[in-house]
Design a protein around this motif. Structure first.
Motif, PDB file in Angstrom:
ATOM      1  N   LEU A  55       1.854  -3.485   8.034  1.00  0.00           N
ATOM      2  CA  LEU A  55       2.363  -2.364   7.414  1.00  0.00           C
ATOM      3  C   LEU A  55       3.366  -2.892   6.211  1.00  0.00           C
ATOM      4  O   LEU A  55       3.424  -2.292   5.163  1.00  0.00           O
ATOM      5  N   HIS A  58       1.182  -3.591   3.286  1.00  0.00           N
ATOM      6  CA  HIS A  58       0.696  -2.468   2.690  1.00  0.00           C
ATOM      7  C   HIS A  58       1.825  -2.023   1.692  1.00  0.00           C
ATOM      8  O   HIS A  58       1.336  -1.785   0.617  1.00  0.00           O
ATOM      9  N   TRP A  59       3.020  -1.931   2.384  1.00  0.00           N
ATOM     10  CA  TRP A  59       4.047  -1.256   1.313  1.00  0.00           C
ATOM     11  C   TRP A  59       4.468  -2.378   0.400  1.00  0.00           C
ATOM     12  O   TRP A  59       4.879  -1.693  -0.702  1.00  0.00           O
ATOM     13  N   ALA A  62       1.748  -1.728  -2.473  1.00  0.00           N
ATOM     14  CA  ALA A  62       1.563  -0.423  -3.103  1.00  0.00           C
ATOM     15  C   ALA A  62       2.476  -0.176  -3.868  1.00  0.00           C
ATOM     16  O   ALA A  62       3.224  -0.636  -4.377  1.00  0.00           O
TER      17      ALA A  62
END
Length: 62
Positions: A55, A58-59, A62
């Protein structure tokens, strides 16, 4: 090389966490129960850490 270090850190933290959780609940349990519980705690902590790192990755991307 960074991936190997992260993997080693995850394994080390899961191992230490499993040992701490087993010792915290050392209420006269047979050794085979402790071994099974260690495996359960180890894999639970390892997958939780993998989820958190995934996570975070991913953050960041992004």
């Amino acid at each position: 090389m960074n991936i190997a270090l992260i993997g080693a850190a995850i394994a080390l933290m899961a191992t230490l966490g499993g040992i701490v959780m087993i010792r915290r609940k050392a209420s006269q349990q047979p050794i085979h129960v402790k071994i099974v519980l260690f495996g359960l705690y180890f894999w639970g902590l390892a997958f939780l850490q993998l989820l958190i790192f995934a996570l975070a990755y991913h953050w960041i991307k992004a």
